[in-house]
Design a protein around this motif. Structure first.
Motif, PDB file in Angstrom:
ATOM      1  N   ALA A 181       0.844  -1.198   0.000  1.00 34.11           N
ATOM      2  CA  ALA A 181       0.000   0.000   0.000  1.00 34.11           C
ATOM      3  C   ALA A 181       0.874   1.240   0.000  1.00 34.11           C
ATOM      4  O   ALA A 181       1.929   1.266   0.639  1.00 34.11           O
ATOM      5  CB  ALA A 181      -0.901  -0.001   1.227  1.00 34.11           C
ATOM      6  N   VAL A 182       0.434   2.250  -0.722  1.00 38.72           N
ATOM      7  CA  VAL A 182       1.146   3.524  -0.758  1.00 38.72           C
ATOM      8  C   VAL A 182       0.442   4.472   0.187  1.00 38.72           C
ATOM      9  O   VAL A 182      -0.756   4.706   0.072  1.00 38.72           O
ATOM     10  CB  VAL A 182       1.154   4.116  -2.188  1.00 38.72           C
ATOM     11  N   GLN A 183       1.204   4.987   1.146  1.00 39.22           N
ATOM     12  CA  GLN A 183       0.691   6.010   2.056  1.00 39.22           C
ATOM     13  C   GLN A 183       1.591   7.225   1.934  1.00 39.22           C
ATOM     14  O   GLN A 183       2.677   7.144   1.363  1.00 39.22           O
ATOM     15  CB  GLN A 183       0.681   5.488   3.496  1.00 39.22           C
ATOM     16  N   LYS A 184       1.152   8.338   2.458  1.00 38.39           N
ATOM     17  CA  LYS A 184       1.931   9.569   2.366  1.00 38.39           C
ATOM     18  C   LYS A 184       3.314   9.362   2.994  1.00 38.39           C
ATOM     19  O   LYS A 184       3.434   9.063   4.181  1.00 38.39           O
ATOM     20  CB  LYS A 184       1.195  10.715   3.072  1.00 38.39           C
ATOM     21  N   GLY A 185       4.355   9.454   2.164  1.00 35.73           N
ATOM     22  CA  GLY A 185       5.731   9.367   2.644  1.00 35.73           C
ATOM     23  C   GLY A 185       6.292   7.973   2.820  1.00 35.73           C
ATOM     24  O   GLY A 185       7.444   7.815   3.177  1.00 35.73           O
ATOM     25  N   LYS A 186       5.483   6.924   2.555  1.00 35.20           N
ATOM     26  CA  LYS A 186       6.006   5.572   2.758  1.00 35.20           C
ATOM     27  C   LYS A 186       5.214   4.528   1.977  1.00 35.20           C
ATOM     28  O   LYS A 186       4.065   4.744   1.596  1.00 35.20           O
ATOM     29  CB  LYS A 186       5.981   5.206   4.242  1.00 35.20           C
ATOM     30  N   LEU A 187       5.896   3.407   1.744  1.00 36.27           N
ATOM     31  CA  LEU A 187       5.263   2.204   1.201  1.00 36.27           C
ATOM     32  C   LEU A 187       5.047   1.269   2.381  1.00 36.27           C
ATOM     33  O   LEU A 187       5.959   1.059   3.172  1.00 36.27           O
ATOM     34  CB  LEU A 187       6.175   1.500   0.198  1.00 36.27           C
ATOM     35  N   VAL A 188       3.875   0.697   2.475  1.00 40.00           N
ATOM     36  CA  VAL A 188       3.582  -0.217   3.569  1.00 40.00           C
ATOM     37  C   VAL A 188       3.449  -1.614   2.999  1.00 40.00           C
ATOM     38  O   VAL A 188       2.623  -1.867   2.116  1.00 40.00           O
ATOM     39  CB  VAL A 188       2.290   0.195   4.312  1.00 40.00           C
ATOM     40  N   VAL A 189       4.310  -2.502   3.494  1.00 45.32           N
ATOM     41  CA  VAL A 189       4.281  -3.907   3.107  1.00 45.32           C
ATOM     42  C   VAL A 189       3.436  -4.612   4.152  1.00 45.32           C
ATOM     43  O   VAL A 189       3.783  -4.650   5.321  1.00 45.32           O
ATOM     44  CB  VAL A 189       5.713  -4.498   3.074  1.00 45.32           C
ATOM     45  N   LYS A 190       2.274  -5.160   3.721  1.00 48.77           N
ATOM     46  CA  LYS A 190       1.348  -5.787   4.657  1.00 48.77           C
ATOM     47  C   LYS A 190       1.314  -7.287   4.428  1.00 48.77           C
ATOM     48  O   LYS A 190       1.530  -7.769   3.331  1.00 48.77           O
ATOM     49  CB  LYS A 190      -0.066  -5.242   4.465  1.00 48.77           C
TER      50      LYS A 190
END
Length: 178
Positions: free
Chosen positions: A168-177
């Motif tokens: 997932a793309v969030q403001k300022g970072k990529l989140v690996v879930k």
């Protein structure tokens, strides 16, 4: 014993809700790209030719939903006997990051060119003729190379690599879930 250890790790991760994702920041991706990604194209001969060197990349995450912005600075040198040109071409792309579980890497797809500018600015018109070729080189290169590879020597990243289900793309970072 190995199964018991895996069950324990999974139970621990489920109990600690904060450990159900791993974030990769814009800075981490920029550092990875500027260290690991090398792009240079030389075409032509001693008299007439072109040399492209990609030397700086900047990342922007989450400005648009599920989108990574990538600005690449490319040094362009055109050799010709009439008017040699040396310029810096700055290209900005938007793309969708995706996770490849086989290579444990994050790649880009659907690259769209958003902006192109040249320095010095008065060379933009002269560079118009080669811009499609430069964009083709950059697009092909950026879509085929990982923008980040999880470090299998880091226990957190190694675990994430095995269990990743979503990016997932969030403001300022990529989140690996997972």
């Amino acid at each position: 014993m190995k199964t018991l250890k895996l069950i324990f790790i999974n139970a621990l991760l489920l109990l600690t809700g904060c450990a159900s994702q791993y974030s990769i920041t814009e800075n981490e991706i920029e550092n990875y790209l500027n260290k690991e990604m090398h792009f240079e194209v030389k075409q032509g001969n001693q008299i007439i030719g072109i040399n492209l060197v990609l030397n700086d990349m900047q990342v922007s995450l989450g400005d648009k939903p599920n989108t990574m912005g990538l600005t690449a600075t490319t040094l362009v040198r055109i050799r010709n006997p009439l008017m040699p040109i040396s310029a810096e071409l700055k290209t900005t792309f938007e793309a969708q990051p995706w996770y490849n579980s086989e290579t444990k890497s994050i790649y880009l797809r659907n690259l769209d060119l958003v902006n192109v500018s040249a320095n010095p600015a008065d060379l933009e018109q002269a560079l118009t003729a080669i811009t499609p070729q430069v964009m083709s080189f950059l697009r092909g290169f950026l879509e085929s190379q990982p923008v980040y590879t999880l470090d299998m020597n880091d226990s957190n990243q190694a675990l994430m690599a095995k269990m990743t289900k979503e990016l997932a793309v969030q403001k300022g970072k990529l989140v690996v879930k997972f």
